[in-house]
Design an enzyme around this catalytic site. Structure first.
Site, mmCIF file in Angstrom:
data_model
loop_
_atom_site.group_PDB
_atom_site.id
_atom_site.type_symbol
_atom_site.label_atom_id
_atom_site.label_comp_id
_atom_site.label_asym_id
_atom_site.label_seq_id
_atom_site.Cartn_x
_atom_site.Cartn_y
_atom_site.Cartn_z
ATOM 1 C CE1 TYR A 168 -0.155 1.754 4.328
ATOM 2 C CE2 TYR A 168 0.799 -0.220 4.677
ATOM 3 C CZ TYR A 168 0.303 0.769 5.077
ATOM 4 O OH TYR A 168 1.626 0.965 5.939
ATOM 5 C CB CYS A 169 1.344 3.910 -1.559
ATOM 6 S SG CYS A 169 2.920 5.331 -1.905
ATOM 7 N NE ARG A 170 2.880 10.314 -0.532
ATOM 8 C CZ ARG A 170 4.481 10.247 -1.308
ATOM 9 N NH1 ARG A 170 4.527 10.119 -1.975
ATOM 10 N NH2 ARG A 170 5.202 10.727 -0.705
ATOM 11 C CB CYS B 217 -0.751 7.541 -4.723
ATOM 12 S SG CYS B 217 1.370 6.485 -4.883
#
Length: 221
Positions: free
Chosen positions: A179-181, A185
């Site tokens: 996962y990221c932002r 993203c």
């Protein structure tokens, strides 16, 4: 109509419009989305967005005049941060409304998922279930400073740019969840493709840590 009412309504609507105008710009919306992750310097924001410090600073001043961001000194640095948690809700809601009303946005998301070959995109509930079993290895792709502010329970921090150097250390006997932002993203989708191509079983979580914290209160580190 009473003149006082007309003057009042014109005045208050003008203030609401001021907020709307400050949001009506790609750069400023990207800044707000980044600040959802935590306070940042203008240099950090400029580097992440890919613009000059001067251009980034001008946009921050517009947001500051609209009272959407505030500044705080941290030793020799000036940190910009969102003025309230309501702005985190606002950014998330804007994305949700755009997904519902703008078919071009959902088409872009679909195209990215197809191009990146993401084998599985997890909902909040699906990720929560996976985190209860030891066969899940959760990877936070954000920079170290964002990870240290708040991250999902048990997540391992491997910034996206450093992922190739860490492939040999990742477990092949577990499912890697990245996962990221958040939904705007693309790093999680691209990383999942790279991991899949490297022979890992992988899934993607495309919502932000803040969104998780609103549904799963107390379940962050």
């Amino acid at each position: 109509m009473d003149k006082r009412l007309t003057q009042y309504r014109d005045a208050v609507y003008e203030q609401v419009v001021k907020v709307g105008k400050s949001l009506g710009n790609v750069t400023r919306l990207r800044i707000l989305d980044l600040l959802v992750q935590g306070p940042k310097t203008v240099e950090n924001l400029a580097n992440t967005i890919g613009l000059s410090v001067a251009t980034t600073s001008r946009n921050l001043q517009i947001l500051k005049r609209a009272n959407l961001v505030t500044i705080e000194r941290d030793k020799n640095f000036i940190m910009y941060q969102l003025a309230s948690d309501q702005l985190k809700q606002l950014v998330t809601l804007l994305v949700s409304v755009a997904e519902q009303s703008q078919p071009e946005l959902t088409a872009a998301q679909t195209t990215l998922a197809q191009q990146s070959g993401s084998p599985q995109v997890l909902t909040l509930e699906a990720l929560q279930a996976k985190l209860t079993v030891p066969s899940t290895y959760l990877v936070d792709l954000r920079p170290v400073d964002e990870y240290e502010i708040q991250h999902l329970p048990g997540a391992h921090n491997i910034p996206y740019d450093e992922l190739p150097q860490h492939l040999a250390k990742l477990p092949h006997d577990k499912e890697i969840v990245v996962y990221c932002r958040g939904r705007l993203c693309a790093y999680a989708n691209v990383a999942s493709q790279e991991l899949h191509d490297a022979g890992f079983k992988v899934a993607t979580f495309n919502q932000s840590v803040w969104e998780w914290s609103q549904v799963m209160p107390g379940q962050t580190d």
